[in-house]
Design an enzyme around this catalytic site. Structure first.
Site, PDB file in Angstrom:
ATOM      1  N   THR A 154       2.216   2.656   5.326  1.00 24.60           N
ATOM      2  CA  THR A 154       1.850   1.481   4.518  1.00 24.60           C
ATOM      3  C   THR A 154       2.991   1.211   3.530  1.00 24.60           C
ATOM      4  O   THR A 154       3.944   0.550   3.859  1.00 24.60           O
ATOM      5  CB  THR A 154       0.499   1.682   3.796  1.00 24.60           C
ATOM      6  OG1 THR A 154       0.500   2.940   3.116  1.00 24.60           O
ATOM      7  CG2 THR A 154      -0.652   1.652   4.789  1.00 24.60           C
ATOM      8  N   LYS A 180       1.323  10.093   6.735  1.00 24.65           N
ATOM      9  CA  LYS A 180       1.701   8.955   5.905  1.00 24.65           C
ATOM     10  C   LYS A 180       1.120   9.170   4.530  1.00 24.65           C
ATOM     11  O   LYS A 180       0.080   9.818   4.347  1.00 24.65           O
ATOM     12  CB  LYS A 180       1.227   7.629   6.510  1.00 24.65           C
ATOM     13  CG  LYS A 180      -0.274   7.428   6.630  1.00 24.65           C
ATOM     14  CD  LYS A 180      -1.000   6.979   5.398  1.00 24.65           C
ATOM     15  CE  LYS A 180      -0.408   5.755   4.758  1.00 24.65           C
ATOM     16  NZ  LYS A 180      -1.155   5.392   3.505  1.00 24.65           N
ATOM     17  N   THR A 191      -5.095  15.117   3.182  1.00 23.27           N
ATOM     18  CA  THR A 191      -3.989  14.240   2.815  1.00 23.27           C
ATOM     19  C   THR A 191      -4.409  12.821   3.074  1.00 23.27           C
ATOM     20  O   THR A 191      -5.545  12.548   3.397  1.00 23.27           O
ATOM     21  CB  THR A 191      -2.726  14.588   3.611  1.00 23.27           C
ATOM     22  OG1 THR A 191      -1.672  13.753   3.138  1.00 23.27           O
ATOM     23  CG2 THR A 191      -2.908  14.357   5.086  1.00 23.27           C
ATOM     24  N   GLU A 277       5.372   6.484  -4.516  1.00 19.81           N
ATOM     25  CA  GLU A 277       5.704   5.094  -4.851  1.00 19.81           C
ATOM     26  C   GLU A 277       6.564   5.027  -6.109  1.00 19.81           C
ATOM     27  O   GLU A 277       6.136   5.430  -7.199  1.00 19.81           O
ATOM     28  CB  GLU A 277       4.422   4.279  -5.011  1.00 19.81           C
ATOM     29  CG  GLU A 277       3.729   4.054  -3.685  1.00 19.81           C
ATOM     30  CD  GLU A 277       2.357   3.423  -3.800  1.00 19.81           C
ATOM     31  OE1 GLU A 277       1.857   2.933  -2.782  1.00 19.81           O
ATOM     32  OE2 GLU A 277       1.788   3.421  -4.917  1.00 19.81           O
ATOM     33  N   ASN A 401       2.591  -1.364  -7.012  1.00 17.66           N
ATOM     34  CA  ASN A 401       1.138  -1.510  -6.976  1.00 17.66           C
ATOM     35  C   ASN A 401       0.659  -2.845  -7.521  1.00 17.66           C
ATOM     36  O   ASN A 401      -0.390  -3.347  -7.114  1.00 17.66           O
ATOM     37  CB  ASN A 401       0.492  -0.346  -7.727  1.00 17.66           C
ATOM     38  CG  ASN A 401       0.490   0.916  -6.895  1.00 17.66           C
ATOM     39  OD1 ASN A 401      -0.352   1.084  -6.018  1.00 17.66           O
ATOM     40  ND2 ASN A 401       1.449   1.792  -7.134  1.00 17.66           N
ATOM     41  N   SER A 406       0.406  -8.800  -2.424  1.00 11.36           N
ATOM     42  CA  SER A 406       1.155 -10.064  -2.409  1.00 11.36           C
ATOM     43  C   SER A 406       1.718 -10.344  -1.018  1.00 11.36           C
ATOM     44  O   SER A 406       2.040  -9.437  -0.288  1.00 11.36           O
ATOM     45  CB  SER A 406       2.305 -10.010  -3.410  1.00 11.36           C
ATOM     46  OG  SER A 406       1.804  -9.731  -4.702  1.00 11.36           O
TER      47      SER A 406
END
Length: 406
Positions: A154, A180, A191, A277, A401, A406
């Site tokens: 993702t 992932k 996970t 991230e 985030n 968007s």
């Protein structure tokens, strides 16, 4: 019995009895791999662990029902939509997709498990997935692990894959794992999504013991943002392509096999944190000298999840008071502030609960400059130790985030 292991980079390694296929179904984005099928073609044993979140996604609910009835033969994974908080419609869509796979393959619906990852609260575009299934079955390959790792991503910035080949008793075997995860990372069970497979025949009891040990030393010891997803899943598969006897927990080689799989899981887990991230740092938090294993883990988790510690890591700021405070706020009771020591790298920055005199902060800042470094806590209470991995909290985490939908 001889045991030889080999860590390799060749992602084309095959696990006998496993076929994979991946394609772009347009679930959220165009021309991006987002649908993956793992087919188990030989007798096998599998162990599956799901999220501890009390609001599990629809595919978790349905897959749990299926596991109570049958051993899985097909695992379908989609990215781009979590199919979570979608009510009865989400469960119905999952069941319909599993039913469609059973029609295409002749298997029973309960032999299909589904896993989803992506945005929560949006209905799954089931028609896109169902219409892609015939093509998905036509492109099966034994060496599609890298494509599968890409298809389940993702916000990940790179595919996460671990490959091992090993020899046991003169026979050659393979072990491959993919996962992932980049955000919503603090699995209290497993996970985000991880799939590990080997063609070494392992008994169900052996798989259960290995999965518990592997999870406790890998995916249960990482955090990016302290969030536990609605969709977390871990699958460990053992195929038996030649119908050999299953290796059980009393086999002399069991301990080595368990270590090998745990090592693979830990590599995958650390890559999740490394790809957190917006992360610019990967930090190992080590807690030594605790009075119990439970309290060691409580303290490590408190430090690893502290927003103040994480922002200090990002700033390369040796503000040890934030670490000290996180230890005290951890909930651990058997700790004494007047005997605690704190280290960044090999540099002691707190001694017996007070600042180290004449500390050269520039030296500590230099120790925090590399992408990877350690924070170590010496509690000096008992003999229990633990470690966890975390990352910093950067401006980009907020940006990623804020723009996620968007």
């Amino acid at each position: 019995m001889q045991f030889v292991k080999n860590k390799i980079q060749n992602t084309k390694v095959i696990v006998r009895g496993i076929e994979l296929s991946s394609l772009a179904a347009g679930i959220r984005y165009k021309d991006r791999l987002d649908l993956c099928l793992i087919s188990i073609k030989t007798p096998s044993n599998s162990v599956v662990r799901f999220t501890s979140n009390r609001f599990p996604a629809a595919p978790i609910i349905i897959s749990k029902q299926h596991l109570n009835k049958k051993e899985p033969k097909y695992l379908l994974i989609n990215a781009g939509n979590a199919n979570a908080a979608t009510g009865e419609k989400g469960e119905k869509d999952t069941s319909e997709i599993c039913r469609e796979i059973s029609k295409l393959t002749g298997c029973e619906k309960e032999e299909v498990l589904m896993f989803s990852t992506g945005v929560i609260g949006e209905l799954l575009p089931a028609n896109k997935i169902i219409s892609s299934l015939p093509k998905l079955f036509k492109i099966n390959t034994q060496s599609g692990w890298k494509e599968a790792a890409k298809a389940i991503m993702t916000t990940d910035t790179f595919p996460k894959i671990c490959v091992r080949e090993f020899e046991l008793g003169g026979q050659r075997y393979s072990l491959v794992g993919i996962c992932k995860g980049s955000g919503m990372i603090q699995p209290k069970m497993a996970t985000m999504l991880a799939f590990v497979a080997t063609d070494l025949p392992l008994s169900r009891k052996a798989l259960e013991v290995i999965s518990e040990a592997a999870l406790s030393d890998s995916f249960n010891k990482i955090t990016v943002d302290g969030e536990t997803s609605t969709n977390d899943s871990f699958v460990l598969i053992s195929t038996n392509p030649e119908n050999n006897n299953f290796l059980d927990i009393d086999d002399p080689a069991f301990r080595l096999v368990k270590s090998l799989i745990a090592d693979c899981c830990q590599e995958l887990a650390i890559n999740i944190v490394k790809d957190g991230e917006g992360a610019t740092k990967l930090v190992n938090i080590r807690v030594n000298g605790a009075g119990s294993d439970r309290e060691a883990k409580m303290i490590a988790s408190s430090i690893a999840n502290s927003l103040l510690v994480k922002t200090a890591i990002f700033a390369e700021d040796p503000n040890w008071g934030r670490i000290f405070s996180a230890v005290g706020a951890s909930g651990a009771e058997n700790i004494k502030q007047n005997i605690i020591d704190i280290f960044i790298g090999d540099i002691r920055i707190c001694h017996h609960g007070k600042a180290v005199e004449n500390l050269d902060e520039l030296e500590v800042i230099a120790a925090m400059r590399p992408r990877n470094f350690d924070i170590r806590i010496e509690l000096n209470i008992g003999s229990f130790s633990t470690e966890t991995w975390t990352c910093d909290l950067s401006y980009d985490y907020i940006k990623i985030n804020a723009e996620y939908r968007s």
